[in-house]
Design a protein around this motif. Sequence first.
Motif, mmCIF file in Angstrom:
data_model
loop_
_atom_site.group_PDB
_atom_site.id
_atom_site.type_symbol
_atom_site.label_atom_id
_atom_site.label_comp_id
_atom_site.label_asym_id
_atom_site.label_seq_id
_atom_site.Cartn_x
_atom_site.Cartn_y
_atom_site.Cartn_z
ATOM 1 N N GLY A 61 31.278 76.975 65.116
ATOM 2 C CA GLY A 61 30.902 75.713 65.705
ATOM 3 C C GLY A 61 31.141 75.347 67.091
ATOM 4 O O GLY A 61 30.408 74.604 67.730
ATOM 5 N N LEU A 62 31.923 76.223 67.544
ATOM 6 C CA LEU A 62 32.207 75.908 69.160
ATOM 7 C C LEU A 62 30.745 76.508 69.799
ATOM 8 O O LEU A 62 30.947 76.124 71.094
ATOM 9 N N PHE A 63 30.072 77.547 69.330
ATOM 10 C CA PHE A 63 29.139 77.928 69.924
ATOM 11 C C PHE A 63 27.801 77.461 69.357
ATOM 12 O O PHE A 63 26.959 77.406 70.026
ATOM 13 N N VAL A 64 27.868 77.283 68.108
ATOM 14 C CA VAL A 64 26.576 76.658 67.329
ATOM 15 C C VAL A 64 27.140 75.379 66.536
ATOM 16 O O VAL A 64 27.416 75.413 65.541
ATOM 17 N N PRO A 65 26.729 74.259 67.258
ATOM 18 C CA PRO A 65 27.456 73.205 66.783
ATOM 19 C C PRO A 65 27.276 72.594 65.436
ATOM 20 O O PRO A 65 28.086 72.128 64.659
ATOM 21 N N VAL A 66 26.269 72.854 64.968
ATOM 22 C CA VAL A 66 25.632 72.443 63.589
ATOM 23 C C VAL A 66 26.433 73.166 62.605
ATOM 24 O O VAL A 66 26.916 72.815 61.488
ATOM 25 N N MET A 67 26.938 74.538 62.711
ATOM 26 C CA MET A 67 27.786 75.321 61.885
ATOM 27 C C MET A 67 29.237 74.453 61.936
ATOM 28 O O MET A 67 29.849 74.393 60.849
ATOM 29 N N GLY A 68 29.682 74.265 63.089
ATOM 30 C CA GLY A 68 31.041 73.478 63.030
ATOM 31 C C GLY A 68 30.994 72.267 62.360
ATOM 32 O O GLY A 68 31.977 71.924 61.456
ATOM 33 N N VAL A 69 30.059 71.216 62.388
ATOM 34 C CA VAL A 69 29.771 70.132 61.480
ATOM 35 C C VAL A 69 29.690 70.629 60.273
ATOM 36 O O VAL A 69 30.357 69.801 59.305
ATOM 37 N N LEU A 70 28.845 71.447 59.769
ATOM 38 C CA LEU A 70 28.770 72.014 58.424
ATOM 39 C C LEU A 70 30.063 72.403 57.702
ATOM 40 O O LEU A 70 30.540 71.715 56.561
ATOM 41 N N ALA A 71 30.789 73.156 58.522
ATOM 42 C CA ALA A 71 32.207 73.714 58.071
ATOM 43 C C ALA A 71 33.055 72.540 57.926
ATOM 44 O O ALA A 71 33.913 72.448 57.017
ATOM 45 N N GLY A 72 33.213 71.535 58.878
ATOM 46 C CA GLY A 72 34.077 70.430 59.168
ATOM 47 C C GLY A 72 33.845 69.510 57.849
ATOM 48 O O GLY A 72 34.717 69.196 57.243
ATOM 49 N N VAL A 73 32.724 69.359 57.577
ATOM 50 C CA VAL A 73 32.358 68.382 56.485
ATOM 51 C C VAL A 73 32.729 69.116 55.271
ATOM 52 O O VAL A 73 33.357 68.354 54.391
ATOM 53 N N GLY A 74 32.715 70.360 55.023
ATOM 54 C CA GLY A 74 32.896 71.199 53.937
ATOM 55 C C GLY A 74 34.315 71.091 53.614
ATOM 56 O O GLY A 74 35.096 71.027 52.555
ATOM 57 N N LEU A 75 35.116 71.459 54.709
ATOM 58 C CA LEU A 75 36.689 71.279 54.653
ATOM 59 C C LEU A 75 37.187 69.915 54.251
ATOM 60 O O LEU A 75 38.297 69.749 53.534
ATOM 61 N N VAL A 76 36.698 68.806 55.003
ATOM 62 C CA VAL A 76 37.013 67.511 54.615
ATOM 63 C C VAL A 76 36.954 67.369 53.039
ATOM 64 O O VAL A 76 37.740 66.923 52.515
ATOM 65 N N ALA A 77 35.825 67.742 52.628
ATOM 66 C CA ALA A 77 35.464 67.610 51.099
ATOM 67 C C ALA A 77 36.423 68.250 50.126
ATOM 68 O O ALA A 77 37.019 67.839 49.290
ATOM 69 N N TYR A 78 36.691 69.568 50.793
ATOM 70 C CA TYR A 78 37.657 70.346 50.244
ATOM 71 C C TYR A 78 38.924 69.766 50.048
ATOM 72 O O TYR A 78 39.669 69.595 49.023
ATOM 73 N N PHE A 79 39.703 69.368 51.092
ATOM 74 C CA PHE A 79 40.830 68.724 51.251
ATOM 75 C C PHE A 79 41.037 67.350 50.493
ATOM 76 O O PHE A 79 42.002 67.110 49.951
#
Length: 115
Positions: A61-79
């Motif tokens: 996501g540092l290079f492709v921001p939408v991937m970082g947002v999706l990963a971040g949202v997924g991790l927040v949901a996971y935790f």
Amino acid sequence: MHLAHVVVTLLAALMAGFSGTVLLLRARWIVTALRDYSVPQGWWTWLGLAKTAGAVGLVAGLFVPVMGVLAGVGLVAYFAGAALTVARARWYSHIPFPLVYAAPVVAALVLGFAS
């Protein structure tokens, strides 16, 4: 891209990656906790892979921001789900642990939107 965003994102990825790796390696302390929380053993590999994939997604996501947002949202949901699982198992003193892992992910998301 601000330096704070990069540093916090890398910290969040490191923490999520560590958490996923120890689960995939079946570290005794994590296995004991998952058994205490009644998490089925068949889920463990998938949960570890989800965390490591989220860590990779944060870095990407540092290079492709939408991937970082999706990963971040997924991790927040996971935790958040992990915190609920711990609460359901009535191990209330353990609820802060998944929240500690979620905090830098939330901070990375906030910093990403602010920059």
